[in-house]
Design a protein around this motif. Structure first.
Motif, mmCIF file in Angstrom:
data_model
loop_
_atom_site.group_PDB
_atom_site.id
_atom_site.type_symbol
_atom_site.label_atom_id
_atom_site.label_comp_id
_atom_site.label_asym_id
_atom_site.label_seq_id
_atom_site.Cartn_x
_atom_site.Cartn_y
_atom_site.Cartn_z
ATOM 1 N N TYR A 1 -6.483 0.261 -5.049
ATOM 2 C CA TYR A 1 -7.957 0.295 -5.278
ATOM 3 C C TYR A 1 -8.574 -0.382 -3.934
ATOM 4 C CZ TYR A 1 -7.323 1.994 -9.843
ATOM 5 O OH TYR A 1 -7.053 2.306 -10.933
ATOM 6 N N TRP A 2 -9.396 -0.182 -3.367
ATOM 7 C CA TRP A 2 -10.120 -0.572 -2.063
ATOM 8 C C TRP A 2 -11.652 -0.218 -1.771
ATOM 9 C CZ3 TRP A 2 -11.986 2.228 2.294
ATOM 10 C CH2 TRP A 2 -11.887 3.820 1.998
ATOM 11 N N ARG A 3 -11.955 -0.920 -0.764
ATOM 12 C CA ARG A 3 -13.349 -0.613 -0.519
ATOM 13 C C ARG A 3 -13.601 -0.515 1.028
ATOM 14 N NH1 ARG A 3 -15.818 -4.910 1.200
ATOM 15 N NH2 ARG A 3 -14.923 -7.071 0.716
ATOM 16 N N THR B 1 -11.794 -7.901 -6.679
ATOM 17 C CA THR B 1 -10.895 -8.071 -5.540
ATOM 18 C C THR B 1 -9.968 -7.066 -5.076
ATOM 19 O OG1 THR B 1 -10.890 -10.193 -6.598
ATOM 20 C CG2 THR B 1 -9.416 -9.969 -5.038
ATOM 21 N N VAL B 2 -10.121 -6.598 -3.936
ATOM 22 C CA VAL B 2 -9.652 -5.489 -3.404
ATOM 23 C C VAL B 2 -8.518 -6.029 -1.971
ATOM 24 C CG1 VAL B 2 -10.882 -3.663 -4.243
ATOM 25 C CG2 VAL B 2 -11.435 -4.705 -2.118
ATOM 26 N N PRO B 3 -7.419 -5.388 -1.726
ATOM 27 C CA PRO B 3 -6.912 -4.090 -2.336
ATOM 28 C C PRO B 3 -6.037 -4.730 -3.669
ATOM 29 C CG PRO B 3 -5.748 -4.900 -0.519
ATOM 30 C CD PRO B 3 -6.772 -5.760 -0.529
ATOM 31 N N THR B 4 -6.278 -3.936 -4.657
ATOM 32 C CA THR B 4 -5.523 -4.143 -5.975
ATOM 33 C C THR B 4 -4.863 -2.840 -6.096
ATOM 34 O OG1 THR B 4 -7.236 -5.600 -7.138
ATOM 35 C CG2 THR B 4 -5.549 -4.358 -8.309
ATOM 36 N N GLN C 1 1.141 8.481 1.017
ATOM 37 C CA GLN C 1 1.886 8.822 -0.104
ATOM 38 C C GLN C 1 1.357 8.029 -1.260
ATOM 39 O OE1 GLN C 1 6.138 8.010 0.639
ATOM 40 N NE2 GLN C 1 6.131 8.514 2.678
ATOM 41 N N LEU C 2 0.350 7.125 -0.931
ATOM 42 C CA LEU C 2 -0.364 6.369 -2.080
ATOM 43 C C LEU C 2 -1.466 7.194 -2.506
ATOM 44 C CD1 LEU C 2 -0.254 2.922 -0.456
ATOM 45 C CD2 LEU C 2 1.416 3.510 -2.335
ATOM 46 N N HIS C 3 -2.083 6.973 -3.776
ATOM 47 C CA HIS C 3 -3.307 7.135 -4.350
ATOM 48 C C HIS C 3 -4.331 6.237 -3.965
ATOM 49 C CE1 HIS C 3 -0.807 10.504 -5.900
ATOM 50 N NE2 HIS C 3 -0.068 9.544 -6.716
ATOM 51 N N TRP C 4 -5.259 6.455 -3.117
ATOM 52 C CA TRP C 4 -6.273 5.640 -2.734
ATOM 53 C C TRP C 4 -7.703 5.868 -3.621
ATOM 54 C CZ3 TRP C 4 -5.459 1.807 0.925
ATOM 55 C CH2 TRP C 4 -4.296 1.749 1.600
#
Length: 143
Positions: free
Chosen positions: A72-74, A118-121, A93-96
């Protein structure tokens, strides 16, 4: 979506002002260099550097199927950018999940961070990890 592009647009506008001043002073070479720096800064603070985001529900479904972590990001988050750059090609390879585009993603982050976004989680095997070391995340990638 507007929020995600606010910082890159501000960076480009500031760069345009600086470059315009340099052009009027006759420093065309310096203006070109400064413009390049501001364009790179805007790009780094945009969504363009990250792999294509998907929704939180789809990311959880895919993660359950293939065992890959969910990030999880922004946009504009320096810690997210650090993670993305340090992962290199492995980031694909990750799911964003962009929490500014997906309300379910933002809710998932708040649920594991006491109401904070709070990111990245990073979710690995159902367990949340807030701002983990990129080397550790790389170790979680499938071989």
């Amino acid at each position: 979506m507007t929020r995600a592009w606010f910082l890159p647009i501000v960076v480009l506008l500031c760069g345009s002002v600086v470059v315009t001043g340099l052009v009027f002073k006759g420093s065309l070479g310096e203006a070109g260099s400064v413009l390049l720096v501001f364009v790179l800064l805007a790009g780094l603070n945009s969504s363009l550097v990250f792999p294509r985001s998907i929704g939180a529900l789809e990311a959880r479904r895919r993660s359950a199927d293939d065992g890959r972590p969910v990030v999880y990001w922004r946009p504009g988050c320096p810690y997210c950018l650090r993670l993305r750059l340090r992962l290199g090609r492995g980031a694909r390879q990750l799911h964003w999940v962009d929490i500014w585009r997906d309300p379910a993603g933002a809710a998932a982050v708040r649920a594991v961070n006491n109401g904070d976004e709070t990111v990245p989680t990073v979710i690995v095997a159902g367990r949340p990890h807030v701002n983990p070391d990129p080397a550790w995340v790389r170790e979680q990638l499938p071989s």
